[in-house]
Design a protein around this motif. Structure first.
Motif, PDB file in Angstrom:
ATOM      1  N   MET A 187       0.804  -1.220   0.000  1.00  0.00           N
ATOM      2  CA  MET A 187       0.000   0.000   0.000  1.00  0.00           C
ATOM      3  C   MET A 187       0.838   1.270   0.000  1.00  0.00           C
ATOM      4  SD  MET A 187      -3.183  -0.548  -0.298  1.00  0.00           S
ATOM      5  CE  MET A 187      -3.673   1.141   0.049  1.00  0.00           C
ATOM      6  N   PHE A 188       2.164   1.150   0.183  1.00  0.00           N
ATOM      7  CA  PHE A 188       2.959   2.354   0.374  1.00  0.00           C
ATOM      8  C   PHE A 188       2.938   3.264  -0.851  1.00  0.00           C
ATOM      9  CE2 PHE A 188       6.951   4.673  -0.197  1.00  0.00           C
ATOM     10  CZ  PHE A 188       6.855   5.538   0.869  1.00  0.00           C
ATOM     11  N   GLY A 189       3.267   2.738  -2.021  1.00  0.00           N
ATOM     12  CA  GLY A 189       3.336   3.562  -3.226  1.00  0.00           C
ATOM     13  C   GLY A 189       2.035   4.293  -3.519  1.00  0.00           C
ATOM     14  N   PRO A 190       0.917   3.551  -3.670  1.00  0.00           N
ATOM     15  CA  PRO A 190      -0.354   4.245  -3.932  1.00  0.00           C
ATOM     16  C   PRO A 190      -0.736   5.237  -2.835  1.00  0.00           C
ATOM     17  CG  PRO A 190      -0.558   1.899  -4.389  1.00  0.00           C
ATOM     18  CD  PRO A 190       0.769   2.099  -3.731  1.00  0.00           C
ATOM     19  N   GLN A 191      -0.512   4.863  -1.578  1.00  0.00           N
ATOM     20  CA  GLN A 191      -0.917   5.736  -0.477  1.00  0.00           C
ATOM     21  C   GLN A 191      -0.041   6.976  -0.416  1.00  0.00           C
ATOM     22  OE1 GLN A 191      -1.672   3.440   3.060  1.00  0.00           O
ATOM     23  NE2 GLN A 191      -1.832   5.251   4.364  1.00  0.00           N
ATOM     24  N   TYR A 192       1.264   6.815  -0.650  1.00  0.00           N
ATOM     25  CA  TYR A 192       2.175   7.956  -0.560  1.00  0.00           C
ATOM     26  C   TYR A 192       1.887   8.991  -1.649  1.00  0.00           C
ATOM     27  CZ  TYR A 192       6.460  10.736  -0.537  1.00  0.00           C
ATOM     28  OH  TYR A 192       7.350  11.778  -0.499  1.00  0.00           O
ATOM     29  N   TRP A 193       1.801   8.562  -2.895  1.00  0.00           N
ATOM     30  CA  TRP A 193       1.605   9.517  -3.982  1.00  0.00           C
ATOM     31  C   TRP A 193       0.210  10.121  -3.954  1.00  0.00           C
ATOM     32  CZ3 TRP A 193       5.698  11.551  -5.577  1.00  0.00           C
ATOM     33  CH2 TRP A 193       6.874  10.818  -5.689  1.00  0.00           C
ATOM     34  N   HIS A 194      -0.772   9.334  -3.547  1.00  0.00           N
ATOM     35  CA  HIS A 194      -2.113   9.883  -3.387  1.00  0.00           C
ATOM     36  C   HIS A 194      -2.108  10.984  -2.324  1.00  0.00           C
ATOM     37  CE1 HIS A 194      -6.478   9.968  -3.451  1.00  0.00           C
ATOM     38  NE2 HIS A 194      -6.536   9.727  -2.150  1.00  0.00           N
ATOM     39  N   PHE A 195      -1.376  10.762  -1.246  1.00  0.00           N
ATOM     40  CA  PHE A 195      -1.285  11.738  -0.161  1.00  0.00           C
ATOM     41  C   PHE A 195      -0.540  12.987  -0.608  1.00  0.00           C
ATOM     42  CE2 PHE A 195       1.183  13.540   3.332  1.00  0.00           C
ATOM     43  CZ  PHE A 195       0.194  13.806   4.271  1.00  0.00           C
ATOM     44  N   VAL A 196       0.627  12.818  -1.232  1.00  0.00           N
ATOM     45  CA  VAL A 196       1.446  13.966  -1.616  1.00  0.00           C
ATOM     46  C   VAL A 196       0.706  14.865  -2.601  1.00  0.00           C
ATOM     47  CG1 VAL A 196       3.517  14.645  -2.899  1.00  0.00           C
ATOM     48  CG2 VAL A 196       3.669  12.882  -1.139  1.00  0.00           C
ATOM     49  N   VAL A 197       0.093  14.271  -3.621  1.00  0.00           N
ATOM     50  CA  VAL A 197      -0.637  15.080  -4.596  1.00  0.00           C
ATOM     51  C   VAL A 197      -1.847  15.734  -3.933  1.00  0.00           C
ATOM     52  CG1 VAL A 197      -1.904  15.029  -6.779  1.00  0.00           C
ATOM     53  CG2 VAL A 197       0.200  13.713  -6.529  1.00  0.00           C
ATOM     54  N   ALA A 198      -2.491  15.020  -3.006  1.00  0.00           N
ATOM     55  CA  ALA A 198      -3.617  15.625  -2.272  1.00  0.00           C
ATOM     56  C   ALA A 198      -3.151  16.845  -1.493  1.00  0.00           C
ATOM     57  CB  ALA A 198      -4.242  14.607  -1.325  1.00  0.00           C
ATOM     58  N   MET A 199      -1.966  16.805  -0.900  1.00  0.00           N
ATOM     59  CA  MET A 199      -1.457  17.946  -0.152  1.00  0.00           C
ATOM     60  C   MET A 199      -1.162  19.126  -1.076  1.00  0.00           C
ATOM     61  SD  MET A 199      -1.599  16.914   2.935  1.00  0.00           S
ATOM     62  CE  MET A 199      -3.018  15.989   2.356  1.00  0.00           C
ATOM     63  N   LEU A 200      -0.591  18.839  -2.256  1.00  0.00           N
ATOM     64  CA  LEU A 200      -0.310  19.909  -3.212  1.00  0.00           C
ATOM     65  C   LEU A 200      -1.604  20.544  -3.721  1.00  0.00           C
ATOM     66  CD1 LEU A 200       2.570  18.182  -5.186  1.00  0.00           C
ATOM     67  CD2 LEU A 200       2.789  20.294  -3.881  1.00  0.00           C
ATOM     68  N   VAL A 201      -2.574  19.700  -4.040  1.00  0.00           N
ATOM     69  CA  VAL A 201      -3.856  20.206  -4.521  1.00  0.00           C
ATOM     70  C   VAL A 201      -4.533  21.045  -3.433  1.00  0.00           C
ATOM     71  CG1 VAL A 201      -6.193  19.505  -5.175  1.00  0.00           C
ATOM     72  CG2 VAL A 201      -4.222  18.397  -6.227  1.00  0.00           C
ATOM     73  N   THR A 202      -4.557  20.524  -2.217  1.00  0.00           N
ATOM     74  CA  THR A 202      -5.222  21.224  -1.124  1.00  0.00           C
ATOM     75  C   THR A 202      -4.536  22.549  -0.804  1.00  0.00           C
ATOM     76  OG1 THR A 202      -5.949  19.125  -0.179  1.00  0.00           O
ATOM     77  CG2 THR A 202      -5.963  21.040   1.276  1.00  0.00           C
ATOM     78  N   GLY A 375     -10.828  25.935  -1.342  1.00  0.00           N
ATOM     79  CA  GLY A 375      -9.828  25.677  -0.309  1.00  0.00           C
ATOM     80  C   GLY A 375     -10.408  24.941   0.876  1.00  0.00           C
ATOM     81  N   VAL A 376     -11.554  25.421   1.370  1.00  0.00           N
ATOM     82  CA  VAL A 376     -12.216  24.751   2.496  1.00  0.00           C
ATOM     83  C   VAL A 376     -12.679  23.357   2.084  1.00  0.00           C
ATOM     84  CG1 VAL A 376     -14.147  24.872   4.107  1.00  0.00           C
ATOM     85  CG2 VAL A 376     -12.935  26.960   3.464  1.00  0.00           C
ATOM     86  N   ALA A 377     -13.235  23.245   0.877  1.00  0.00           N
ATOM     87  CA  ALA A 377     -13.726  21.948   0.406  1.00  0.00           C
ATOM     88  C   ALA A 377     -12.604  20.928   0.298  1.00  0.00           C
ATOM     89  CB  ALA A 377     -14.422  22.120  -0.943  1.00  0.00           C
ATOM     90  N   SER A 378     -11.433  21.353  -0.148  1.00  0.00           N
ATOM     91  CA  SER A 378     -10.324  20.413  -0.280  1.00  0.00           C
ATOM     92  C   SER A 378      -9.830  19.923   1.078  1.00  0.00           C
ATOM     93  CB  SER A 378      -9.181  21.051  -1.069  1.00  0.00           C
ATOM     94  OG  SER A 378      -8.731  22.237  -0.435  1.00  0.00           O
ATOM     95  N   VAL A 379      -9.883  20.799   2.099  1.00  0.00           N
ATOM     96  CA  VAL A 379      -9.527  20.359   3.458  1.00  0.00           C
ATOM     97  C   VAL A 379     -10.531  19.324   3.955  1.00  0.00           C
ATOM     98  CG1 VAL A 379      -9.263  21.092   5.861  1.00  0.00           C
ATOM     99  CG2 VAL A 379      -8.320  22.493   4.020  1.00  0.00           C
ATOM    100  N   VAL A 380     -11.823  19.549   3.674  1.00  0.00           N
ATOM    101  CA  VAL A 380     -12.850  18.565   4.041  1.00  0.00           C
ATOM    102  C   VAL A 380     -12.587  17.242   3.338  1.00  0.00           C
ATOM    103  CG1 VAL A 380     -15.319  18.029   3.903  1.00  0.00           C
ATOM    104  CG2 VAL A 380     -14.578  20.332   4.523  1.00  0.00           C
ATOM    105  N   ALA A 381     -12.153  17.294   2.084  1.00  0.00           N
ATOM    106  CA  ALA A 381     -11.844  16.066   1.348  1.00  0.00           C
ATOM    107  C   ALA A 381     -10.680  15.314   1.989  1.00  0.00           C
ATOM    108  CB  ALA A 381     -11.526  16.395  -0.107  1.00  0.00           C
TER     109      ALA A 381
END
Length: 497
Positions: A187-202, A375-381
């Protein structure tokens, strides 16, 4: 008896306050994470643009964002330290038994934390005190340090979802630990990149949302246009990438954690041609009420065919799966995350269409209203994604190896509830102080801008109220001095439109 009530009755008394305290501190801390992980990269993108174009406004924004970055980092120190103590105090069974296997992730995060602190200090100190290009080059490792910290935390969390890199002895204790396998789990690869891109988007949408709100209030100068365009462009470009990564991680959960996937999709019995429910509620007998039922879609999404066999919750004993209530919570959180992501994708496409056709920012007030809310919506996501991950794994703290009830502290529940109340008071004070500091900085910066505007853009900022602080940009120098050559180097001042 209702399965949820039965589970609560069988659980240790301290489990509910321990989980509530951990949930509150994690949910609070994660609000700061996007800025901590992604703001350094977004700031350096703007900083590099300012140096390349000799753009005084871009450098001014980058310098101010660096201050916000530092304040946010200081607040994150407080919330992160509390979380570190809670892992040991609330879950001694987890750390005592499994710490040798997955604890390296926390070690990596600690080293990254110290490195990031040093680099932020250098970056702040370097404004006005270092040659421009030297200052920029010294700051380049800062985003990598932030991503390294995320690497450590995600390595630990992905191991809890798909534990690997050990074998159990006759007493059930982990031995023969293989660190690389424990870090790089399925799960590391999918979880890590999903998280990192989510942080950049947010982070992109949060920062852009501030300037979108300013646009709606009539502040439409270059300062606000640039402050909006750079972070929003980063977020808009990565939003479709995040959609692909989200699909990838959901498919990985389908294969590696089929019971969690069943909870996320409220699948009761293993079957093919499984329908998809948008929201709704799962009952203890397997019935689903409310929501929108789309026939066969869940099987199609899981395996690209209605004949795909989807594992149901009843494939494992009742004490080894989420309760109906927990499955409903995970499902709602998942649907909220996907729904917000879909709306953000529409907003990104709206932005891209106007930019490609007209080569300018959108002019519609409705666009900026949506951008301000994004911005608020992305934090909720992000919060919803965390809830999906953690609630969907129940009752396991280490998937299929240790239950949450086995890891919890033996401290009495009254003491834990008291601790919870104290943490709430501390966090309200900390976040309140954070907001006050940001508002005071905003006021001071607006006053400095007004003074600069009255002076025609040629006023040296060493003469303003910001002069005593260790950041720039440096005051204007006579023409003919190349940018980035010497301590006094500075891009030429420019009038704002």
């Amino acid at each position: 008896m209702h399965s949820t009530l039965q589970a609560l009755a069988d659980a240790p008394a301290q489990l509910l306050p321990a989980r509530s305290l951990m949930a509150f501190t994690l949910a609070s801390h994660i609000i700061l994470v996007p800025l901590g992980v992604a703001l350094p990269l977004i700031t350096l993108v703007l900083h590099g643009y300012g140096l390349r174009r000799g753009d005084r406004t871009a450098l001014l924004l980058a310098r101010r964002w660096s201050v916000v970055m530092a304040v946010q980092f200081a607040i994150g120190v407080v919330t992160g330290t509390v979380l570190s103590f809670e892992f040991g105090l609330l879950w001694p069974g987890l750390m005592g038994r499994w710490g040798d296997v997955f604890g390296i992730g926390f070690g990596v995060e600690a080293w990254a934390f110290f490195l990031e602190a040093v680099l932020i200090a250098i970056y702040l100190y370097g404004w006005r005190r270092l040659p421009a290009r030297t200052h920029f080059l010294l700051a380049l490792p800062l985003p990598a340090a932030a991503l390294l910290g995320a690497f450590g935390i995600l390595a630990a969390n992905s191991w809890m979802n798909t534990p690997r890199g050990f074998r159990l002895d006759s007493a059930g204790d982990p031995v023969d630990v293989k660190i690389w396998k424990a870090v790089f789990t399925p799960m590391f690869g999918p979880q890590y990149w999903h998280f990192v891109v989510a942080m950049l988007v947010t982070a992109g949408y949060v920062v852009a949302g501030v300037y979108a709100a300013g646009w709606l209030r009539g502040r439409r100068d270059r300062y606000h246009r640039l402050g909006f365009a750079v972070p929003f462009t980063v977020a808009a470009v990565l939003t479709p990438v995040q959609f692909v990564l989200g699909d990838s991680i959901a498919r990985k959960i389908f294969h590696e954690q089929p019971v969690k996937f069943a909870a996320m999709e409220m699948v009761w019995k293993t079957d093919t041609h499984v329908p998809e429910y948008l929201f709704g509620r799962l009952h203890p007998d397997g019935a689903v009420s409310g929501g929108i039922r789309i026939p066969q879609l869940d099987s199609v999404l899981a395996g690209f065919s209605p004949d795909t066999r989807v594992t149901g919750l009843t494939s494992v004993p009742e004490d080894a799966r989420p309760t109906a209530t927990q499955a409903t919570i995970a499902h709602w959180a998942f649907d909220i995350m996907v729904g917000i992501g879909s709306l953000l994708l529409v907003l990104a496409l709206w932005y891209a269409l106007i930019w490609l056709r007209r080569h300018r920012l959108p002019a519609s007030a409705w666009f900026y209203r949506c951008a301000a809310v994004a911005g608020v919506a992305s934090v909720v996501a992000v919060e919803s994604g965390w809830i999906t991950t953690e609630v969907g794994r129940q009752p396991w703290i280490v998937y299929e190896n240790m239950r949450v009830a086995e890891a919890v502290t033996s401290t009495g529940s009254p003491g834990l509830w008291t601790m919870f109340a104290l943490v709430v008071v501390v966090y309200v004070s900390v976040f309140g102080s954070f907001l006050v500091v940001l508002l005071k900085m905003r006021t001071r910066w607006r006053l400095a801008d007004e003074e600069d505007r009255r002076s025609g853009g040629t006023h040296s900022r060493r003469d303003t109220s910001e002069s005593g602080l260790p950041y720039g940009p440096r005051p204007a120098v006579p023409s003919g001095v190349p940018l980035g050559t010497g301590d006094a180097a500075s891009p030429p001042a420019e009038d704002r439109p």
